[in-house]
Design an enzyme around this catalytic site. Structure first.
Site, mmCIF file in Angstrom:
data_model
loop_
_atom_site.group_PDB
_atom_site.id
_atom_site.type_symbol
_atom_site.label_atom_id
_atom_site.label_comp_id
_atom_site.label_asym_id
_atom_site.label_seq_id
_atom_site.Cartn_x
_atom_site.Cartn_y
_atom_site.Cartn_z
ATOM 1 N N ARG A 177 0.782 -1.376 0.070
ATOM 2 C CA ARG A 177 0.015 -0.109 0.076
ATOM 3 C C ARG A 177 1.049 1.262 0.091
ATOM 4 N NH1 ARG A 177 -5.170 0.084 2.151
ATOM 5 N NH2 ARG A 177 -4.834 1.739 3.365
ATOM 6 N N ARG A 181 9.862 5.469 -3.358
ATOM 7 C CA ARG A 181 10.144 6.230 -4.468
ATOM 8 C C ARG A 181 11.492 6.794 -4.372
ATOM 9 N NH1 ARG A 181 6.008 10.055 -2.195
ATOM 10 N NH2 ARG A 181 4.263 9.147 -3.268
ATOM 11 N N ARG A 256 -9.324 -6.236 12.916
ATOM 12 C CA ARG A 256 -8.276 -5.518 13.976
ATOM 13 C C ARG A 256 -9.280 -4.515 14.302
ATOM 14 N NH1 ARG A 256 -4.845 -7.156 17.343
ATOM 15 N NH2 ARG A 256 -3.552 -5.298 17.315
ATOM 16 N N ARG A 287 -0.184 5.881 16.030
ATOM 17 C CA ARG A 287 -0.284 7.144 15.514
ATOM 18 C C ARG A 287 -0.624 8.217 16.516
ATOM 19 N NH1 ARG A 287 -2.800 5.502 9.405
ATOM 20 N NH2 ARG A 287 -4.487 4.598 10.860
ATOM 21 N N TYR A 356 -9.553 -5.000 2.380
ATOM 22 C CA TYR A 356 -8.876 -3.779 3.162
ATOM 23 C C TYR A 356 -9.097 -2.657 1.977
ATOM 24 C CZ TYR A 356 -5.093 -1.261 5.338
ATOM 25 O OH TYR A 356 -4.112 -0.618 6.151
ATOM 26 N N ASP A 358 -9.691 0.982 0.452
ATOM 27 C CA ASP A 358 -9.652 2.563 0.863
ATOM 28 C C ASP A 358 -11.035 3.228 0.279
ATOM 29 O OD1 ASP A 358 -6.947 2.861 1.547
ATOM 30 O OD2 ASP A 358 -6.313 2.926 -0.271
HETATM 31 N N1 UDP Z 1 3.262 0.728 7.980
HETATM 32 C C1 UDP Z 1 4.639 0.457 8.646
HETATM 33 N N2 UDP Z 1 5.153 1.655 9.193
HETATM 34 C C2 UDP Z 1 4.529 2.880 9.119
HETATM 35 C C3 UDP Z 1 2.909 3.036 8.179
HETATM 36 C C4 UDP Z 1 2.534 1.779 7.884
HETATM 37 O O1 UDP Z 1 5.150 -0.442 8.705
HETATM 38 O O2 UDP Z 1 4.998 3.969 9.764
HETATM 39 C C5 UDP Z 1 2.764 -0.468 7.420
HETATM 40 C C6 UDP Z 1 1.675 -1.428 8.415
HETATM 41 O O3 UDP Z 1 1.984 -2.566 8.004
HETATM 42 C C7 UDP Z 1 0.422 -0.719 7.987
HETATM 43 C C8 UDP Z 1 0.688 -0.495 6.249
HETATM 44 O O4 UDP Z 1 1.957 -0.193 6.054
HETATM 45 O O5 UDP Z 1 -0.732 -1.503 8.437
HETATM 46 C C9 UDP Z 1 -0.440 0.131 5.760
HETATM 47 O O6 UDP Z 1 -0.212 1.546 6.323
HETATM 48 P P1 UDP Z 1 -1.392 2.692 6.029
HETATM 49 O O7 UDP Z 1 -0.914 3.873 6.524
HETATM 50 O O8 UDP Z 1 -1.705 2.474 4.712
HETATM 51 O O9 UDP Z 1 -2.493 2.086 6.993
HETATM 52 P P2 UDP Z 1 -3.996 2.809 7.436
HETATM 53 O O10 UDP Z 1 -3.960 4.152 7.040
HETATM 54 O O11 UDP Z 1 -4.893 2.074 6.490
HETATM 55 O O12 UDP Z 1 -4.115 2.238 8.888
#
Ligand code: UDP
Length: 376
Positions: A177, A181, A256, A287, A356, A358
């Site tokens: 996801r 880059r 989850r 976060r 999963y 978006d």
């Molecule tokens: N991920 C990670 N480190 C980060 C952010 C994301 O390893 O700092 C991995 C983690 O496995 C996560 C996945 O990337 O579940 C997808 O992240 P995304 O930000 O797309 O998750 P969402 O916003 O859907 O929770």
């Protein structure tokens, strides 16, 4: 009891994007729709509210991003979007890195200054665990994409607390996801259209559902009167959990969940960015979100922050993420086959399809479903 005394054509269960778009599209073709929602508000996990003039996304930050012109045009019919480019900072035990993985991250991690130097570094780190076949799990995929150091500091801890599982037990798709880059570009997404509704998501859903052929009932749980609903409505669009709909007959799918701790602070700027990811395993939240940075609205001297704590889903919690590993994929395939035997029901959305998704993918899925079924 007569639940369909108004001769509705459709019952829609759930007011997220799948349900609300279905309601709107059916209503516009002259059908009568009853939409029921278990919670005390519409908009599903996109629900936003205002506190101190600051827009809070109750179920976690939602940034809209898409390459799909049709989807972008569609949502813009119902609200005005404010351009917003998400730039996430990772905090690993006090060290700060830019996300997603880009030249800024590579410079911060290794001091490399050019794409060629960064690629060489990643290649060297891949060598140790060279793959003979396609990556089989998230760990292999991550090391293959960006090497050991970044995997260890920015992925392993975050992922294991987010999913409650080892990275070796998770599918490679989850890490794909995130963009990788070789430019100095911190945009979290690659999509052409990015933004957040200028007045919050709730208004978008109010506008979607504002139609004389749509009745909305909140605080109404389908499962309280499931038999009656099924008997009285010719067609049901169900956007809740597909395993619950079928009484868990093939077992419980895993989800989850997340929990938020909110804090009001006397400051206009606490962390300097909307989203900071804590990527070590020990910090219990994933976060930290400072809402005012998303739309710069609200009281100038106050800030609201939310810390996001992942947890395993249990029935009294909200289901946020499907766990698309082997075991659950096999189980959901059985539920999907069963669903096909019942033309009275249409399943959709993150929980109804157990994907999963978006937001833009849910919208595309809803528009495709409408296209297919409303023409039946
Ligand atoms: N991920 C990670 N480190 C980060 C952010 C994301 O390893 O700092 C991995 C983690 O496995 C996560 C996945 O990337 O579940 C997808 O992240 P995304 O930000 O797309 O998750 P969402 O916003 O859907 O929770």
């Amino acid at each position: 009891m007569n639940l369909n005394k108004h001769d509705y054509d459709y019952l829609i269960v759930g007011s997220g994007f799948f349900g609300s778009i279905w309601a709107r599209e059916a209503a516009e073709t002259g059908k009568k729709v009853l939409l029921i929602e278990r919670r005390d508000h519409i908009a599903g996990n996109m629900y936003t509210y205002s506190e101190e003039g600051i827009t809070i996304h109750q179920y976690g930050p939602h940034i809209f991003h898409t390459d799909n012109q049709k989807v972008w045009d569609y949502v813009n019919r119902f609200t005005t979007f404010k351009n917003y480019i998400n730039q996430v900072v990772a905090n690993y035990r006090g060290e700060l890195y830019n996300l997603p993985f880009n030249m800024n991250t590579f410079y911060q991690m290794w001091g490399v200054k050019t794409p060629a130097e960064a690629k060489l570094k990643i290649q060297q780190q891949q060598k140790a665990g060279q793959l003979k076949q396609e990556p089989q799990n998230l760990e292999e995929q991550a090391i293959h994409l960006i090497g050991q150091d970044i995997y260890q500091k920015l992925i392993k801890g975050y992922t294991e607390k987010q999913w409650g599982r080892k990275t070796t037990e998770l599918p490679p798709s989850i890490i794909k996801r995130l963009p990788v880059r070789f430019t100095f570009d911190n945009n979290y997404f690659n999509h052409q259209y990015q933004g957040i509704p200028a007045n919050g998501y709730t208004e978008l859903f109010e506008n979607l559902l504002d139609h004389p052929n749509i009745d909305v009932q909140i605080n109404t749980d389908f499962f309280d009167q499931r038999k009656e609903y099924i008997k009285e409505f010719p067609k049901i669009i169900f956007t809740g959990m597909i395993d619950q709909f079928f009484d868990y007959q093939f077992g419980h799918l895993e989800y989850r969940s997340v929990r938020f701790e909110n804090e009001l602070v006397e400051s206009d700027n606490v962390q300097g960015n909307a989203v900071i990811n804590y990527t070590d395993f020990e910090t219990p939240f994933t976060r930290s979100i400072e809402w005012r940075h998303f739309d710069k609205k609200g009281n100038q001297n106050k800030s609201i922050l939310s810390k996001e704590y992942p947890t395993e889903w249990t029935p009294e919690k909200e289901a946020y993420y499907p766990v698309n590993d082997e075991k659950n994929t096999q189980m959901v395939n059985r539920y999907r086959s069963l669903a096909e035997e019942f033309p009275q029901f249409i399943f959709g959305g993150r929980l109804g399809e157990y994907k999963y998704y978006d937001m833009d993918q849910v919208i595309a899925s809803a528009l495709a479903s409408v296209e297919k079924h409303l023409k039946e």
